[in-house]
Design a protein around this motif. Sequence first.
Motif, mmCIF file in Angstrom:
data_model
loop_
_atom_site.group_PDB
_atom_site.id
_atom_site.type_symbol
_atom_site.label_atom_id
_atom_site.label_comp_id
_atom_site.label_asym_id
_atom_site.label_seq_id
_atom_site.Cartn_x
_atom_site.Cartn_y
_atom_site.Cartn_z
ATOM 1 N N TYR A 1 41.970 37.663 35.994
ATOM 2 C CA TYR A 1 41.552 38.284 34.742
ATOM 3 C C TYR A 1 41.292 37.274 33.625
ATOM 4 N N ARG B 1 39.395 34.783 33.131
ATOM 5 C CA ARG B 1 38.017 34.398 32.801
ATOM 6 C C ARG B 1 37.100 35.599 32.614
ATOM 7 N N GLN B 2 37.658 36.783 32.689
ATOM 8 C CA GLN B 2 36.828 37.977 32.554
ATOM 9 C C GLN B 2 36.496 38.257 31.097
ATOM 10 N N ARG B 3 35.331 38.845 30.892
ATOM 11 C CA ARG B 3 34.944 39.294 29.567
ATOM 12 C C ARG B 3 35.558 40.662 29.319
ATOM 13 N N LYS B 4 35.453 41.115 28.090
ATOM 14 C CA LYS B 4 36.119 42.352 27.702
ATOM 15 C C LYS B 4 35.727 43.525 28.602
ATOM 16 N N ASN B 5 34.443 43.724 28.842
ATOM 17 C CA ASN B 5 33.996 44.840 29.685
ATOM 18 C C ASN B 5 34.519 44.718 31.115
ATOM 19 N N GLU B 6 34.573 43.497 31.630
ATOM 20 C CA GLU B 6 35.104 43.275 32.974
ATOM 21 C C GLU B 6 36.601 43.558 33.030
ATOM 22 N N VAL C 1 40.786 41.523 23.317
ATOM 23 C CA VAL C 1 40.770 40.842 24.616
ATOM 24 C C VAL C 1 42.172 40.337 24.953
ATOM 25 N N LYS D 1 44.278 41.272 28.286
ATOM 26 C CA LYS D 1 44.798 40.255 29.203
ATOM 27 C C LYS D 1 46.307 40.395 29.380
#
Length: 88
Positions: free
Chosen positions: A73, A75-80, A58, A62
């Motif tokens: 980006y 606050r996004q999770r890995k897939n996002e 991650v 980022k």
Amino acid sequence: MPKNQNPSLKDPEMYEALRDDGASAQKAARISNAAAKEGRSTIGRRGGKSKDYEDWTVSQLKDKAKEIGLKGYSRQRKNELIQSLRNS
């Protein structure tokens, strides 16, 4: 030239094909213009030197998002993150 056609596109046919395949407008323009300038076979030989995004951490994702100027980006999770990077 069609009314909605962007005059800065050097290969509108390739651009439309890339868009139909799901590429973002910016990515499709970048690829189609590079192919028109340098030749499609030259562009086709590029890439493939990096691991799949799924293999990245991650933190690495980022860092890449920051490098290319993506917004939102953090606050996004890995897939996002992966989806955002692929669609940029």
